[in-house]
Design a protein around this motif. Sequence first.
Motif, PDB file in Angstrom:
ATOM      1  N   LEU A  53       0.819  -1.109  -0.003  1.00  0.00           N
ATOM      2  CA  LEU A  53       0.001   0.063  -0.065  1.00  0.00           C
ATOM      3  C   LEU A  53       0.758   1.072   0.189  1.00  0.00           C
ATOM      4  N   LYS A  54       1.944   1.417   0.623  1.00  0.00           N
ATOM      5  CA  LYS A  54       2.697   2.415   0.720  1.00  0.00           C
ATOM      6  C   LYS A  54       3.491   2.787  -0.623  1.00  0.00           C
ATOM      7  N   GLY A  56       1.462   2.330  -3.211  1.00  0.00           N
ATOM      8  CA  GLY A  56       0.213   2.198  -4.352  1.00  0.00           C
ATOM      9  C   GLY A  56      -0.160   0.923  -4.810  1.00  0.00           C
ATOM     10  N   ASP A  58      -2.428  -2.417  -4.295  1.00  0.00           N
ATOM     11  CA  ASP A  58      -3.413  -3.007  -3.563  1.00  0.00           C
ATOM     12  C   ASP A  58      -3.256  -4.681  -3.625  1.00  0.00           C
ATOM     13  N   GLY A  81      -2.345  -0.945  -9.206  1.00  0.00           N
ATOM     14  CA  GLY A  81      -2.477   0.342  -8.430  1.00  0.00           C
ATOM     15  C   GLY A  81      -3.219   0.143  -7.227  1.00  0.00           C
ATOM     16  N   LEU A  82      -3.970   1.059  -6.664  1.00  0.00           N
ATOM     17  CA  LEU A  82      -4.862   0.973  -5.371  1.00  0.00           C
ATOM     18  C   LEU A  82      -6.076   0.323  -6.017  1.00  0.00           C
ATOM     19  N   SER A  88      -2.813   2.709 -11.374  1.00  0.00           N
ATOM     20  CA  SER A  88      -1.699   3.764 -11.534  1.00  0.00           C
ATOM     21  C   SER A  88      -0.942   3.372 -12.903  1.00  0.00           C
ATOM     22  N   LYS A 117       5.074   9.024 -12.572  1.00  0.00           N
ATOM     23  CA  LYS A 117       4.276   8.328 -11.601  1.00  0.00           C
ATOM     24  C   LYS A 117       4.400   6.937 -11.751  1.00  0.00           C
ATOM     25  N   ASN A 118       5.158   6.010 -12.836  1.00  0.00           N
ATOM     26  CA  ASN A 118       5.268   4.698 -13.099  1.00  0.00           C
ATOM     27  C   ASN A 118       6.754   4.668 -13.007  1.00  0.00           C
TER      28      ASN A 118
END
Length: 153
Positions: A53-54, A56, A58, A81-82, A88, A117-118
Amino acid sequence: MQKDIKHQFTFSQSPETVWGYLTNSELLAQWLMPNDFKPIVGHKFQFGAKPKLKFGFDGRIYCEVLEIVPYKKLAYSWKGGLSKENPSLNSTVIWTLTPTDSGTILTLEHKGFKGIKNYLAYIIMNKGWAKIGKRLFKQLLIIRLCTCYIRNY
Protein backbone atom coordinates in the motif's frame (compact mmCIF):
# COMPACT_ATOMS: atom_id res chain seq x y z
CA MET A 1 8.73 9.81 -20.69
CA GLN A 2 7.96 6.14 -21.27
CA LYS A 3 10.03 3.17 -20.16
CA ASP A 4 9.73 -0.41 -21.33
CA ILE A 5 11.15 -3.57 -19.80
CA LYS A 6 12.75 -6.26 -21.95
CA HIS A 7 14.38 -9.51 -20.83
CA GLN A 8 15.42 -12.65 -22.67
CA PHE A 9 15.65 -16.10 -21.12
CA THR A 10 17.12 -19.19 -22.77
CA PHE A 11 15.73 -22.64 -22.03
CA SER A 12 16.72 -26.10 -23.20
CA GLN A 13 13.05 -27.09 -23.42
CA SER A 14 10.91 -26.88 -26.54
CA PRO A 15 8.58 -23.94 -27.21
CA GLU A 16 5.65 -26.29 -26.47
CA THR A 17 6.96 -27.01 -22.96
CA VAL A 18 7.71 -23.35 -22.21
CA TRP A 19 4.30 -22.40 -23.62
CA GLY A 20 2.65 -24.67 -21.07
CA TYR A 21 4.30 -22.70 -18.26
CA LEU A 22 2.93 -19.47 -19.72
CA THR A 23 -0.63 -20.65 -20.39
CA ASN A 24 -1.52 -23.30 -17.80
CA SER A 25 -2.86 -21.52 -14.72
CA GLU A 26 -1.43 -24.04 -12.26
CA LEU A 27 2.03 -24.05 -13.85
CA LEU A 28 1.97 -20.25 -14.14
CA ALA A 29 1.24 -19.98 -10.41
CA GLN A 30 4.35 -22.07 -9.63
CA TRP A 31 6.74 -19.42 -10.93
CA LEU A 32 4.78 -16.18 -11.26
CA MET A 33 1.71 -15.63 -9.06
CA PRO A 34 -1.65 -17.21 -8.19
CA ASN A 35 -4.06 -16.48 -11.02
CA ASP A 36 -7.23 -17.41 -12.84
CA PHE A 37 -5.68 -17.26 -16.32
CA LYS A 38 -7.26 -19.01 -19.32
CA PRO A 39 -5.61 -18.94 -22.76
CA ILE A 40 -8.60 -17.33 -24.49
CA VAL A 41 -8.44 -13.94 -26.21
CA GLY A 42 -10.68 -11.56 -24.27
CA HIS A 43 -10.49 -13.54 -21.01
CA LYS A 44 -10.18 -11.21 -18.03
CA PHE A 45 -8.09 -12.57 -15.18
CA GLN A 46 -6.13 -11.51 -12.12
CA PHE A 47 -2.78 -12.18 -10.55
CA GLY A 48 -2.61 -11.98 -6.78
CA ALA A 49 0.39 -10.69 -4.85
CA LYS A 50 1.20 -9.24 -1.47
CA PRO A 51 -0.23 -5.69 -1.22
CA LYS A 52 2.28 -2.86 -0.95
CA LEU A 53 0.00 0.00 0.00
CA LYS A 54 2.81 2.46 0.69
CA PHE A 55 3.83 1.99 -2.96
CA GLY A 56 0.23 2.35 -4.19
CA PHE A 57 -0.38 -1.35 -4.93
CA ASP A 58 -3.42 -3.26 -3.63
CA GLY A 59 -1.97 -6.70 -4.40
CA ARG A 60 -4.07 -7.31 -7.52
CA ILE A 61 -3.02 -7.17 -11.15
CA TYR A 62 -5.99 -6.91 -13.49
CA CYS A 63 -5.38 -8.43 -16.91
CA GLU A 64 -7.04 -9.33 -20.18
CA VAL A 65 -5.68 -11.70 -22.82
CA LEU A 66 -5.03 -9.61 -25.94
CA GLU A 67 -3.29 -12.01 -28.34
CA ILE A 68 -2.44 -15.68 -28.60
CA VAL A 69 -0.31 -17.31 -31.28
CA PRO A 70 0.19 -20.84 -29.91
CA TYR A 71 3.81 -21.67 -29.04
CA LYS A 72 4.94 -18.29 -30.39
CA LYS A 73 3.32 -15.27 -28.69
CA LEU A 74 1.13 -14.35 -25.74
CA ALA A 75 0.09 -10.79 -24.88
CA TYR A 76 -2.09 -9.45 -22.09
CA SER A 77 -2.90 -6.15 -20.46
CA TRP A 78 -1.45 -5.54 -16.99
CA LYS A 79 -3.16 -2.99 -14.76
CA GLY A 80 -2.33 -2.31 -11.14
CA GLY A 81 -2.52 0.26 -8.40
CA LEU A 82 -4.86 0.88 -5.52
CA SER A 83 -8.02 -0.06 -7.41
CA LYS A 84 -9.28 -1.78 -10.52
CA GLU A 85 -11.27 1.29 -11.51
CA ASN A 86 -8.35 3.71 -11.36
CA PRO A 87 -5.07 1.84 -12.03
CA SER A 88 -1.85 3.81 -11.72
CA LEU A 89 -0.15 1.39 -14.11
CA ASN A 90 -1.84 0.53 -17.40
CA SER A 91 0.60 -1.60 -19.38
CA THR A 92 1.02 -4.64 -21.61
CA VAL A 93 3.03 -7.83 -21.15
CA ILE A 94 4.19 -9.66 -24.28
CA TRP A 95 5.85 -13.09 -24.25
CA THR A 96 7.54 -14.21 -27.49
CA LEU A 97 8.94 -17.71 -27.95
CA THR A 98 11.66 -18.34 -30.52
CA PRO A 99 12.69 -21.94 -31.19
CA THR A 100 16.40 -22.72 -31.37
CA ASP A 101 18.37 -25.87 -32.16
CA SER A 102 18.85 -26.39 -28.44
CA GLY A 103 15.51 -25.19 -27.02
CA THR A 104 13.71 -21.86 -26.75
CA ILE A 105 14.49 -18.18 -26.33
CA LEU A 106 11.71 -16.54 -24.34
CA THR A 107 11.49 -12.77 -24.67
CA LEU A 108 9.49 -10.73 -22.18
CA GLU A 109 8.44 -7.18 -23.00
CA HIS A 110 6.52 -5.15 -20.45
CA LYS A 111 5.46 -1.90 -22.10
CA GLY A 112 3.70 1.22 -20.94
CA PHE A 113 5.48 2.68 -17.92
CA LYS A 114 4.41 6.25 -18.63
CA GLY A 115 5.42 9.36 -16.75
CA ILE A 116 7.12 9.93 -13.47
CA LYS A 117 4.28 8.23 -11.55
CA ASN A 118 5.31 4.85 -13.03
CA TYR A 119 9.08 5.28 -12.66
CA LEU A 120 9.26 3.47 -9.31
CA ALA A 121 7.06 0.67 -10.65
CA TYR A 122 9.39 0.38 -13.64
CA ILE A 123 12.48 0.04 -11.42
CA ILE A 124 10.86 -2.51 -9.10
CA MET A 125 9.31 -4.56 -11.89
CA ASN A 126 12.42 -4.55 -14.07
CA LYS A 127 14.33 -6.26 -11.25
CA GLY A 128 11.30 -8.39 -10.39
CA TRP A 129 10.94 -9.77 -13.92
CA ALA A 130 14.61 -10.81 -13.91
CA LYS A 131 14.02 -12.75 -10.66
CA ILE A 132 10.79 -14.24 -11.99
CA GLY A 133 12.62 -15.43 -15.12
CA LYS A 134 15.09 -17.25 -12.87
CA ARG A 135 12.19 -18.91 -11.04
CA LEU A 136 10.81 -20.14 -14.35
CA PHE A 137 14.29 -21.41 -15.28
CA LYS A 138 14.41 -23.38 -12.00
CA GLN A 139 10.94 -24.86 -12.60
CA LEU A 140 11.92 -26.00 -16.08
CA LEU A 141 15.27 -27.32 -14.82
CA ILE A 142 13.46 -29.45 -12.22
CA ILE A 143 11.23 -30.88 -14.95
CA ARG A 144 14.29 -31.63 -17.10
CA LEU A 145 16.15 -33.32 -14.23
CA CYS A 146 13.10 -35.41 -13.31
CA THR A 147 12.64 -36.44 -16.94
CA CYS A 148 16.29 -37.46 -17.24
CA TYR A 149 16.09 -39.40 -13.99
CA ILE A 150 12.96 -41.26 -15.08
CA ARG A 151 14.50 -42.09 -18.47
CA ASN A 152 17.63 -43.46 -16.81
CA TYR A 153 15.70 -45.38 -14.17
